[in-house]
Design an enzyme around this catalytic site. Structure first.
Site, PDB file in Angstrom:
ATOM      1  N   ASN A  84       0.807  -1.227   0.000  1.00 46.39           N
ATOM      2  CA  ASN A  84       0.000   0.000   0.000  1.00 46.39           C
ATOM      3  C   ASN A  84       0.839   1.275   0.000  1.00 46.39           C
ATOM      4  OD1 ASN A  84      -2.426   1.817   0.887  1.00 46.39           O
ATOM      5  ND2 ASN A  84      -0.900   2.055   2.510  1.00 46.39           N
ATOM      6  N   SER A 136      -4.100   2.680  -8.292  1.00 42.55           N
ATOM      7  CA  SER A 136      -4.866   3.931  -8.351  1.00 42.55           C
ATOM      8  C   SER A 136      -5.604   3.972  -9.681  1.00 42.55           C
ATOM      9  CB  SER A 136      -3.883   5.109  -8.279  1.00 42.55           C
ATOM     10  OG  SER A 136      -4.543   6.326  -8.521  1.00 42.55           O
ATOM     11  N   TYR A 149       3.618  10.140 -11.284  1.00 45.13           N
ATOM     12  CA  TYR A 149       2.758   9.302 -10.430  1.00 45.13           C
ATOM     13  C   TYR A 149       2.084   8.212 -11.271  1.00 45.13           C
ATOM     14  CZ  TYR A 149      -0.839   7.992  -7.045  1.00 45.13           C
ATOM     15  OH  TYR A 149      -1.670   7.287  -6.186  1.00 45.13           O
ATOM     16  N   ALA A 151       3.041   7.069 -14.150  1.00 43.21           N
ATOM     17  CA  ALA A 151       4.054   6.119 -14.646  1.00 43.21           C
ATOM     18  C   ALA A 151       4.328   5.058 -13.585  1.00 43.21           C
ATOM     19  CB  ALA A 151       5.336   6.868 -15.010  1.00 43.21           C
ATOM     20  N   SER A 152       4.422   5.482 -12.320  1.00 45.66           N
ATOM     21  CA  SER A 152       4.696   4.501 -11.257  1.00 45.66           C
ATOM     22  C   SER A 152       3.517   3.547 -11.072  1.00 45.66           C
ATOM     23  CB  SER A 152       5.020   5.213  -9.930  1.00 45.66           C
ATOM     24  OG  SER A 152       3.864   5.813  -9.367  1.00 45.66           O
ATOM     25  N   LYS A 153       2.305   4.062 -11.179  1.00 41.26           N
ATOM     26  CA  LYS A 153       1.117   3.217 -10.948  1.00 41.26           C
ATOM     27  C   LYS A 153       0.803   2.343 -12.168  1.00 41.26           C
ATOM     28  CE  LYS A 153       0.091   4.355  -6.666  1.00 41.26           C
ATOM     29  NZ  LYS A 153       0.155   3.379  -5.565  1.00 41.26           N
TER      30      LYS A 153
HETATM   31  N1  NAP Z   1      -5.317   9.242  -1.269  1.00 41.56           N
HETATM   32  C1  NAP Z   1      -5.710   9.042  -2.515  1.00 41.56           C
HETATM   33  O1  NAP Z   1      -6.471   9.850  -3.101  1.00 41.56           O
HETATM   34  C2  NAP Z   1      -5.268   7.799  -3.254  1.00 41.56           C
HETATM   35  C3  NAP Z   1      -5.979   7.438  -4.412  1.00 41.56           C
HETATM   36  C4  NAP Z   1      -5.599   6.292  -5.109  1.00 41.56           C
HETATM   37  C5  NAP Z   1      -4.550   5.538  -4.670  1.00 41.56           C
HETATM   38  N2  NAP Z   1      -3.865   5.904  -3.544  1.00 41.56           N
HETATM   39  C6  NAP Z   1      -2.739   5.061  -3.121  1.00 41.56           C
HETATM   40  O2  NAP Z   1      -3.027   4.511  -1.854  1.00 41.56           O
HETATM   41  C7  NAP Z   1      -1.815   4.290  -1.132  1.00 41.56           C
HETATM   42  C8  NAP Z   1      -1.911   4.938   0.239  1.00 41.56           C
HETATM   43  O3  NAP Z   1      -2.186   6.308   0.067  1.00 41.56           O
HETATM   44  P1  NAP Z   1      -2.694   7.253   1.261  1.00 41.56           P
HETATM   45  O4  NAP Z   1      -3.601   8.251   0.661  1.00 41.56           O
HETATM   46  O5  NAP Z   1      -3.130   6.438   2.401  1.00 41.56           O
HETATM   47  O6  NAP Z   1      -1.306   8.001   1.584  1.00 41.56           O
HETATM   48  P2  NAP Z   1      -0.726   8.644   2.941  1.00 41.56           P
HETATM   49  O7  NAP Z   1      -1.820   8.927   3.896  1.00 41.56           O
HETATM   50  O8  NAP Z   1       0.187   9.735   2.496  1.00 41.56           O
HETATM   51  O9  NAP Z   1       0.157   7.428   3.529  1.00 41.56           O
HETATM   52  C9  NAP Z   1       1.270   6.963   2.826  1.00 41.56           C
HETATM   53  C10 NAP Z   1       1.942   5.891   3.647  1.00 41.56           C
HETATM   54  O10 NAP Z   1       3.103   5.420   2.933  1.00 41.56           O
HETATM   55  C11 NAP Z   1       4.181   5.348   3.860  1.00 41.56           C
HETATM   56  N3  NAP Z   1       5.483   5.467   3.171  1.00 41.56           N
HETATM   57  C12 NAP Z   1       5.910   6.456   2.353  1.00 41.56           C
HETATM   58  N4  NAP Z   1       7.171   6.223   1.960  1.00 41.56           N
HETATM   59  C13 NAP Z   1       7.546   5.043   2.536  1.00 41.56           C
HETATM   60  C14 NAP Z   1       8.738   4.277   2.526  1.00 41.56           C
HETATM   61  N5  NAP Z   1       9.817   4.660   1.825  1.00 41.56           N
HETATM   62  N6  NAP Z   1       8.783   3.132   3.243  1.00 41.56           N
HETATM   63  C15 NAP Z   1       7.689   2.734   3.967  1.00 41.56           C
HETATM   64  N7  NAP Z   1       6.537   3.409   4.005  1.00 41.56           N
HETATM   65  C16 NAP Z   1       6.464   4.557   3.305  1.00 41.56           C
HETATM   66  C17 NAP Z   1       3.922   6.494   4.848  1.00 41.56           C
HETATM   67  O11 NAP Z   1       4.538   6.248   6.108  1.00 41.56           O
HETATM   68  P3  NAP Z   1       5.923   6.889   6.624  1.00 41.56           P
HETATM   69  O12 NAP Z   1       5.955   8.314   6.166  1.00 41.56           O
HETATM   70  O13 NAP Z   1       5.839   6.692   8.106  1.00 41.56           O
HETATM   71  O14 NAP Z   1       7.002   6.050   6.009  1.00 41.56           O
HETATM   72  C18 NAP Z   1       2.408   6.379   5.004  1.00 41.56           C
HETATM   73  O15 NAP Z   1       2.098   5.411   5.979  1.00 41.56           O
HETATM   74  C19 NAP Z   1      -0.685   4.869  -2.006  1.00 41.56           C
HETATM   75  O16 NAP Z   1      -0.064   3.827  -2.718  1.00 41.56           O
HETATM   76  C20 NAP Z   1      -1.421   5.786  -2.967  1.00 41.56           C
HETATM   77  O17 NAP Z   1      -0.733   5.908  -4.194  1.00 41.56           O
HETATM   78  C21 NAP Z   1      -4.197   7.017  -2.818  1.00 41.56           C
END
Ligand code: NAP
Length: 227
Positions: A84, A136, A149, A151-153
């Protein structure tokens, strides 16, 4: 339809310190799993007893490998890996910094690869297990300011599809969820009130995990219902 129980199962959730990962960790734990919650800053987060904070930078192969070895030493097995953790930087391509590009590829794509690489031998050994990747809508559609973003997804989608075909003959399930906008502070943006809740995505991950043994819920796209 007879759903599978998560009671006594071992789950690893990356990026579990906040947002979607935290919601997944809580729901899986509520359903009876023992959850190892990985992130860099996870130790700052209070969790109930059956969620074990595991500090780990998923871009670092040594840290990932030793975290997973430690977990298997403690539990003897792994049942679920939820890839995630993710980061987002959004800007016109000519303004996107090289470091921002690298971070997105490293966390969103390489991090999922590393966690998968070190978990899979344990799943192969028992001929079961389930990997759920959080991609995503940006993994199936591009958008302005989203070059890096997306590209990564999109990369994660290719990784997932190949992984599914590679692991299916070994009894291991692979799934991916593609959420639209979710109410978190992802990418330093404020949550939008119409967006999905982190709990909505967690519930989908749970449904995938609890699906009957013979069912693979392979790919789900979730969008907020906006008029
Ligand atoms: N929010 C949206 O609108 C949305 C939509 C579609 C998809 N997504 C996807 O859903 C996933 C979660 O998103 P979210 O919205 O919950 O994001 P978030 O609230 O910003 O949380 C991101 C999490 O990733 C962790 N992280 C970042 N870099 C890391 C690393 N190098 N090693 C380990 N952990 C790491 C952060 O923890 P630490 O900083 O403590 O490491 C945090 O727990 C992501 O993959 C995102 O692309 C999000």
């Amino acid at each position: 339809m007879k759903c599978e129980s998560l009671i006594g199962k071992i789950a690893l959730v990356t990026g579990a310190s906040k947002g979607i990962g935290k919601a997944i960790a809580h729901l899986f734990a509520e359903k009876g799993a023992k959850v190892y919650a990985l992130s860099r800053g996870i130790q700052e987060v209070p969790f109930p007893e059956n969620i074990i904070p595991t500090p780990c930078d998923i871009t670092n192969g040594n840290q990932v490998s030793s975290s997973i070895e430690q977990i298997v030493k403690e539990t003897g097995t792994i049942d679920f890996l939820i890839n995630n953790a993710g980061v987002g930087h959004f800007a016109p391509v000519h303004q996107l910094e090289e470091a921002q590009w690298d971070e997105m590829i490293n966390v969103n794509l390489k991090g999922a690869f590393l966690c998968t690489k070190y978990v899979v031998p344990h799943l192969l050994a028992k001929g079961s297990g389930h990997i759920i990747n959080i991609s995503s809508v940006a993994g199936i559609e591009g958008f302005p300011r989203g070059t890096g973003y997306s590209a990564s997804k999109f990369g994660l989608m290719g990784f997932t599809d190949s992984l599914m075909k590679e692991l299916k003959p070994h009894g291991i399930k692979v799934s991916v969820i593609c959420p639209g906008s979710v109410q978190t502070y992802f990418g330093d943006t404020d949550p939008k009130d119409y967006a999905l809740l982190p709990e909505d995505v967690a519930y989908m991950a749970y449904q995938m995990a609890a699906a009957p043994e013979h069912v693979i819920m392979n790919q789900v796209v979730m969008r907020p219902k906006v008029k």
